[in-house]
Design a protein around this motif. Sequence first.
Motif, PDB file in Angstrom:
ATOM      1  N   THR A  64      58.118  61.775  11.416  1.00  0.00           N
ATOM      2  CA  THR A  64      58.493  62.026  10.033  1.00  0.00           C
ATOM      3  C   THR A  64      59.118  63.413   9.913  1.00  0.00           C
ATOM      4  OG1 THR A  64      56.364  63.026   9.458  1.00  0.00           O
ATOM      5  CG2 THR A  64      56.540  60.622   9.276  1.00  0.00           C
ATOM      6  N   PRO A  65      59.863  63.649   8.822  1.00  0.00           N
ATOM      7  CA  PRO A  65      60.397  65.005   8.619  1.00  0.00           C
ATOM      8  C   PRO A  65      59.312  66.069   8.588  1.00  0.00           C
ATOM      9  CG  PRO A  65      61.530  63.454   7.186  1.00  0.00           C
ATOM     10  CD  PRO A  65      60.414  62.684   7.839  1.00  0.00           C
ATOM     11  N   ASN A  66      58.136  65.738   8.045  1.00  0.00           N
ATOM     12  CA  ASN A  66      57.060  66.734   8.010  1.00  0.00           C
ATOM     13  C   ASN A  66      56.548  67.064   9.406  1.00  0.00           C
ATOM     14  OD1 ASN A  66      56.991  67.382   5.333  1.00  0.00           O
ATOM     15  ND2 ASN A  66      55.379  65.929   4.787  1.00  0.00           N
ATOM     16  N   GLU A  67      56.520  66.061  10.282  1.00  0.00           N
ATOM     17  CA  GLU A  67      56.115  66.338  11.662  1.00  0.00           C
ATOM     18  C   GLU A  67      57.128  67.244  12.349  1.00  0.00           C
ATOM     19  OE1 GLU A  67      53.628  62.257  12.738  1.00  0.00           O
ATOM     20  OE2 GLU A  67      55.811  62.313  12.949  1.00  0.00           O
ATOM     21  N   ALA A  68      58.398  67.054  12.042  1.00  0.00           N
ATOM     22  CA  ALA A  68      59.419  67.942  12.583  1.00  0.00           C
ATOM     23  C   ALA A  68      59.277  69.346  12.007  1.00  0.00           C
ATOM     24  CB  ALA A  68      60.810  67.384  12.281  1.00  0.00           C
ATOM     25  N   ARG A  69      58.962  69.442  10.714  1.00  0.00           N
ATOM     26  CA  ARG A  69      58.765  70.755  10.088  1.00  0.00           C
ATOM     27  C   ARG A  69      57.560  71.464  10.692  1.00  0.00           C
ATOM     28  NH1 ARG A  69      61.291  71.867   5.327  1.00  0.00           N
ATOM     29  NH2 ARG A  69      59.534  73.203   4.687  1.00  0.00           N
ATOM     30  N   ALA A  70      56.516  70.697  11.001  1.00  0.00           N
ATOM     31  CA  ALA A  70      55.321  71.314  11.596  1.00  0.00           C
ATOM     32  C   ALA A  70      55.631  71.919  12.961  1.00  0.00           C
ATOM     33  CB  ALA A  70      54.204  70.275  11.715  1.00  0.00           C
ATOM     34  N   ALA A  71      56.574  71.315  13.695  1.00  0.00           N
ATOM     35  CA  ALA A  71      56.942  71.859  15.002  1.00  0.00           C
ATOM     36  C   ALA A  71      57.582  73.233  14.880  1.00  0.00           C
ATOM     37  CB  ALA A  71      57.894  70.900  15.719  1.00  0.00           C
TER      38      ALA A  71
END
Length: 250
Positions: free
Chosen positions: A208-215
Amino acid sequence: GRKLAQEQVLHVPGLGFDGVQGYDVVSLAAKAIGLAMGAEQYGANWFGSEGRPSGVLQNKGRLSQEAMDRQRADWERIHAPGSHRIAILQEDTTFNPYDNDPTKAQALEVRKFQVTEIARLLGIPPHMLFDLDRATFSNIEQMSLEFVTFSLSPCMVPWEQELTRKLLNRAERKSGMFFRFDTSVLLRGDPHNSASSHSLLVNAGIETPNEARAAFDLAPEAGDATKLRIPLNSAVLGATPADAGKKGVA
């Protein structure tokens, strides 16, 4: 001592003959490490004596032990490192220096090679031991990836297996729980490549975009950022346009 059952001990054996006790890498590499220390000590002694070669005071006549001791003591006192005094030899006395030039002994080459040798024994890229002779901007990232793949992974996999087997019960393992080391920081690379890889994963519906943001240590967003995206320009092989439309895929 008290005997413990296998399931009571968290034990990850290293490479060895019996599968219980691993090799002591430092003991096996003692000669390589000793050679590196010897080369370092040799250089320290050379520069400590200001590069002055030791040698032999030669006399044509025969000297008594007392005369030899006195001549040696006088020479060392007057011409010790740091004195910078001119040598005055007595009649029939010559000074024959030893040939202990570090350049001829390849002392610098030995010290450089030992860094590579120790890196090879430990499975570490030389640039991580600050040996940058063969490191460039184009290959240092690749060597870091190889460090994770070929050096860390063989160590991490037995740890993951042992932690999963010993610290999780059967129900937890059946539910899909397991231990994994997070190497994402080591594999992050430069920001451009990292952003491109996460963009591909988001657009492919893998994260998800949030998982990418967390990275990237960014705060999560609400709404669609919590959902997986589905590419609208692809469909299941063999599906009719009507079937694809029902699934929301064009």
